[in-house]
Scaffold this motif. Structure first.
Motif, PDB file in Angstrom:
ATOM      1  N   UNK A 168       7.742  -5.265  -3.774  1.00 43.69           N
ATOM      2  CA  UNK A 168       6.332  -4.971  -3.501  1.00 43.69           C
ATOM      3  C   UNK A 168       6.073  -5.045  -2.009  1.00 43.69           C
ATOM      4  N   UNK A 169       5.006  -4.375  -1.582  1.00 40.58           N
ATOM      5  CA  UNK A 169       4.518  -4.531  -0.215  1.00 40.58           C
ATOM      6  C   UNK A 169       3.109  -5.101  -0.280  1.00 40.58           C
TER       7      UNK A 169
ATOM      8  N   UNK B 285       2.118  -3.847   6.928  1.00 40.45           N
ATOM      9  CA  UNK B 285       2.470  -4.263   5.569  1.00 40.45           C
ATOM     10  C   UNK B 285       3.708  -5.152   5.636  1.00 40.45           C
ATOM     11  N   UNK B 286       3.826  -6.063   4.682  1.00 42.52           N
ATOM     12  CA  UNK B 286       5.035  -6.883   4.628  1.00 42.52           C
ATOM     13  C   UNK B 286       5.702  -6.731   3.266  1.00 42.52           C
ATOM     14  N   UNK B 287       6.990  -6.922   3.263  1.00 37.13           N
ATOM     15  CA  UNK B 287       7.773  -6.788   2.043  1.00 37.13           C
ATOM     16  C   UNK B 287       7.785  -8.130   1.313  1.00 37.13           C
ATOM     17  N   UNK B 288       7.560  -8.091   0.013  1.00 36.71           N
ATOM     18  CA  UNK B 288       7.592  -9.337  -0.757  1.00 36.71           C
ATOM     19  C   UNK B 288       9.005  -9.914  -0.776  1.00 36.71           C
ATOM     20  N   UNK B 289       9.118 -11.197  -1.114  1.00 30.69           N
ATOM     21  CA  UNK B 289      10.408 -11.892  -1.094  1.00 30.69           C
ATOM     22  C   UNK B 289      11.424 -11.190  -2.001  1.00 30.69           C
ATOM     23  N   UNK B 290      10.962 -10.681  -3.134  1.00 35.12           N
ATOM     24  CA  UNK B 290      11.903 -10.017  -4.063  1.00 35.12           C
ATOM     25  C   UNK B 290      12.096  -8.534  -3.718  1.00 35.12           C
ATOM     26  N   UNK B 291      11.460  -8.106  -2.628  1.00 36.98           N
ATOM     27  CA  UNK B 291      11.597  -6.726  -2.128  1.00 36.98           C
ATOM     28  C   UNK B 291      11.107  -5.672  -3.121  1.00 36.98           C
TER      29      UNK B 291
ATOM     30  N   UNK C 238       1.178  -3.794  -3.565  1.00 36.49           N
ATOM     31  CA  UNK C 238       1.521  -2.500  -4.170  1.00 36.49           C
ATOM     32  C   UNK C 238       2.949  -2.535  -4.680  1.00 36.49           C
ATOM     33  N   UNK C 239       3.118  -2.095  -5.899  1.00 36.98           N
ATOM     34  CA  UNK C 239       4.445  -1.937  -6.491  1.00 36.98           C
ATOM     35  C   UNK C 239       4.337  -0.877  -7.579  1.00 36.98           C
ATOM     36  N   UNK C 240       5.458  -0.336  -7.978  1.00 33.48           N
ATOM     37  CA  UNK C 240       5.467   0.621  -9.088  1.00 33.48           C
ATOM     38  C   UNK C 240       6.028  -0.098 -10.294  1.00 33.48           C
TER      39      UNK C 240
END
Lengths: 90, 90
Positions: free
Chosen positions: B23-24, B15-21, B67-69
């Motif tokens: 989301x994955x 998985x990678x972390x999105x630029x804004x951290x 994926x994000x909450x």
């Protein structure tokens, strides 16, 4: 394009033509994930049966669909057939 | 974020972390649409069971998952749990 399908029926049904005119797009909104994914599952069975598959994204109750005939480099009658089936299933 | 989950296990799993951290993301590749949508269907049942839903797109054998909450404005333990379940289902 190998075919020049008549887009009028699907445009009248709320589909829009992409900027490059090679795809049609529609956003469906459902009340929740069960309704949205239920729609996708019904559409998936027809897509597989017809061997013509959507590009689509889903976020909870939202389903954004893009249809094109990759092998033809643009729109064909197969896209219109699947578009109309998806409308009937939604 | 209301929680600061340990991302190391999912990052190690691809998985990678999105630029804004917030989301994955992960891209799964399957041999065909049946395999890809089959995976999505299995994941959908768990997502609904846990009331935590992916943002995802599918094109034939490709499934891109984010994926994000949304309610927490970032990543929570629920995202890691669903990520690990999706890896187990893929």
């Amino acid at each position: 394009m190998s075919e020049t399908p008549d887009l009028a029926p699907v445009l009248a049904a709320g589909w829009s033509l992409s900027a490059d005119q090679r795809a049609i797009c529609k956003t469906y909104r459902f009340p929740d994930f069960v309704a949205a994914f239920g729609f996708m599952t019904r559409a998936a069975l027809w897509a597989e049966k017809w061997n013509h598959h959507p590009d689509w994204r889903n976020s909870y109750g939202l389903v954004e669909v893009t249809l094109t005939s990759h092998d033809a480099g643009g729109l064909t009658a197969r896209d219109l057939k699947l578009a109309q089936k998806m409308d009937a299933l939604a």
